[in-house]
Scaffold this active site. Sequence first.
Site, PDB file in Angstrom:
ATOM      1  N   HIS A  49     -24.255 -31.491  -0.199  1.00 45.09           N
ATOM      2  CA  HIS A  49     -24.771 -30.526   1.921  1.00 45.09           C
ATOM      3  C   HIS A  49     -23.856 -29.336   1.958  1.00 45.09           C
ATOM      4  CE1 HIS A  49     -26.824 -34.858   1.907  1.00 45.09           C
ATOM      5  NE2 HIS A  49     -27.952 -33.614   1.874  1.00 45.09           N
ATOM      6  N   ASP A  52     -20.767 -31.638   3.101  1.00 49.39           N
ATOM      7  CA  ASP A  52     -20.033 -32.106   2.149  1.00 49.39           C
ATOM      8  C   ASP A  52     -19.174 -31.080   1.708  1.00 49.39           C
ATOM      9  OD1 ASP A  52     -21.559 -34.443   2.123  1.00 49.39           O
ATOM     10  OD2 ASP A  52     -22.981 -33.565   1.216  1.00 49.39           O
ATOM     11  N   GLU A 172     -37.759 -29.239  -1.266  1.00 51.77           N
ATOM     12  CA  GLU A 172     -37.930 -30.878  -1.621  1.00 51.77           C
ATOM     13  C   GLU A 172     -39.003 -31.162  -0.513  1.00 51.77           C
ATOM     14  OE1 GLU A 172     -33.609 -32.279  -1.324  1.00 51.77           O
ATOM     15  OE2 GLU A 172     -34.837 -34.810  -1.794  1.00 51.77           O
ATOM     16  N   GLU A 208     -38.408 -34.945  -5.820  1.00 56.68           N
ATOM     17  CA  GLU A 208     -37.645 -36.900  -5.460  1.00 56.68           C
ATOM     18  C   GLU A 208     -39.166 -37.392  -6.426  1.00 56.68           C
ATOM     19  OE1 GLU A 208     -34.547 -37.338  -2.987  1.00 56.68           O
ATOM     20  OE2 GLU A 208     -35.698 -39.387  -2.963  1.00 56.68           O
ATOM     21  N   HIS A 211     -40.559 -38.928  -2.709  1.00 58.85           N
ATOM     22  CA  HIS A 211     -40.956 -38.027  -2.242  1.00 58.85           C
ATOM     23  C   HIS A 211     -43.174 -38.218  -2.595  1.00 58.85           C
ATOM     24  CE1 HIS A 211     -37.126 -36.355  -0.853  1.00 58.85           C
ATOM     25  NE2 HIS A 211     -36.828 -37.770  -0.280  1.00 58.85           N
ATOM     26  N   ASP A 246     -38.971 -44.534   2.802  1.00 57.59           N
ATOM     27  CA  ASP A 246     -37.817 -43.961   1.528  1.00 57.59           C
ATOM     28  C   ASP A 246     -36.783 -45.242   0.747  1.00 57.59           C
ATOM     29  OD1 ASP A 246     -37.100 -42.088  -0.194  1.00 57.59           O
ATOM     30  OD2 ASP A 246     -35.805 -40.514   0.872  1.00 57.59           O
ATOM     31  N   ASP A 248     -35.037 -45.001  -2.282  1.00 56.54           N
ATOM     32  CA  ASP A 248     -33.790 -44.235  -2.843  1.00 56.54           C
ATOM     33  C   ASP A 248     -33.539 -45.785  -4.175  1.00 56.54           C
ATOM     34  OD1 ASP A 248     -34.499 -42.072  -1.798  1.00 56.54           O
ATOM     35  OD2 ASP A 248     -33.227 -41.902  -0.434  1.00 56.54           O
ATOM     36  N   ASP A 278     -30.871 -39.303  -6.526  1.00 61.27           N
ATOM     37  CA  ASP A 278     -30.661 -39.288  -5.164  1.00 61.27           C
ATOM     38  C   ASP A 278     -31.010 -41.422  -4.949  1.00 61.27           C
ATOM     39  OD1 ASP A 278     -30.200 -38.957  -2.785  1.00 61.27           O
ATOM     40  OD2 ASP A 278     -32.295 -37.644  -2.031  1.00 61.27           O
TER      41      ASP A 278
HETATM   42  C1  3MF Z   1     -34.212 -37.719   1.428  1.00 64.17           C
HETATM   43  C2  3MF Z   1     -33.381 -36.899   1.045  1.00 64.17           C
HETATM   44  C3  3MF Z   1     -31.959 -35.550   0.948  1.00 64.17           C
HETATM   45  C4  3MF Z   1     -32.103 -34.721   0.381  1.00 64.17           C
HETATM   46  C5  3MF Z   1     -30.614 -34.297   0.398  1.00 64.17           C
HETATM   47  C6  3MF Z   1     -30.447 -32.887  -0.770  1.00 64.17           C
HETATM   48  C7  3MF Z   1     -30.127 -37.138   1.952  1.00 64.17           C
HETATM   49  O1  3MF Z   1     -35.238 -38.174   1.711  1.00 64.17           O
HETATM   50  O2  3MF Z   1     -33.574 -36.796  -0.348  1.00 64.17           O
HETATM   51  O3  3MF Z   1     -30.841 -37.199   0.857  1.00 64.17           O
HETATM   52  O4  3MF Z   1     -32.518 -34.945  -1.255  1.00 64.17           O
HETATM   53  O5  3MF Z   1     -30.330 -33.866   1.507  1.00 64.17           O
HETATM   54  O6  3MF Z   1     -31.816 -31.955  -0.952  1.00 64.17           O
HETATM   55 MG    MG Z   2     -33.366 -36.531  -2.766  1.00 66.39          MG
END
Ligand code: 3MF
Ligand code: MG
Length: 339
Positions: A49, A52, A172, A208, A211, A246, A248, A278
């Site tokens: 980010h 970051d 994304e 992703e 997602h 979500d 992950d 991710d």
């Molecule tokens: C949220 C995400 C994000 C993005 C990240 C980079 C915090 O569901 O997936 O993770 O991946 O912001 O684009």
């Molecule tokens: Mg992501």
Amino acid sequence: MAAQYKFTFGPWNISTGSDPFGPPVRAEVPFASKIAEYKRLGFDGVQFHDDDVVPADLSWAETEKGAKAVKKVLDDEGLFCEFIAPRLWEDHRTIDGAYTSNDPAERKYALDRSKKAVDIAHIMGTKDIVLWLAREGTYIREAKCPVTASQRVLDAVNTLLDHDKTIRILGEMKPNEPTDSAYFPTVGHFLALCYRTMDPARTGVLIESAHSILAGIDPSEDMANALWHNKLWSVHLNDQNGLKYDQDKTFGSVDLRRAFNQVWVLERANYQGCIGLDIKAMRSTKSEHQTAHLSNSLLLFKRLVEVARSVDTAKVEAFRTSRNYEGLELYIINRLMGI
Ligand code: 3MF
Ligand code: MG
């Protein structure tokens, strides 16, 4: 094996385990220690980010100095920066969204900050800007005009493409969370937007897995379609247990067949982008195991590549020709079980 793949993750993937219902359970890991983990874990690059790299809203002189210092840290470690994503969802000026906020001053903040993220990307040596449109959506339909919102997202993408003629924008997409209803909720929505931008060749997607699953779409289907458009430029591989928040989760940990399908599609289409992860560690994970979800995901990905490469394509063709998909299914599942 899999020598052609480059593996990446973001520093937020090594986390303290705090969630909306409880405080951190692991100590915060300093940035330098996180960076030192990448090579050890078998990764090649870092996703960032904007904040970051350097805290948001510093002067440009301070931002430039900070970004150059982080770039040197990466160079010294032999790592590259995959992309910069403007984090437009944590600031008090983006409470009501960023590009689609009803307040013009807030929309300006979002655009100014995104342009600065592009300038940071330039210093970090990447051309890729990822837009996760976190708060571009609503909790109730009537809060914002959804048609105007679509145009505002397009205008924002065009503003960034115009700001730096060398960058690429990767959308994304995610259908919900933190908002109830996101604008451009799926990959398909964003692909349609790509063709309306000032430079479609510089707009594409990062997909992703979780997602797509949250949108009710098999991630391998989304990936295959984006590959056909030549617009699959990155992935966030992970896994998701049904329709809930979500998660992950570790790649392949919920549905190995669904994970294999993604690897199969990427392999067969000769995907050229990075293999980004991710993934969150479980909250119950102890500090001494706080990177296991990353190394495990990498291991599972590589094993699934081996399985995909072990599939006898002549056999697959024979099953297809004889329309014996029951036989094909068992053949694939047997390969996954090492039989
Ligand atoms: C949220 C995400 C994000 C993005 C990240 C980079 C915090 O569901 O997936 O993770 O991946 O912001 O684009
Ligand atoms: Mg992501």
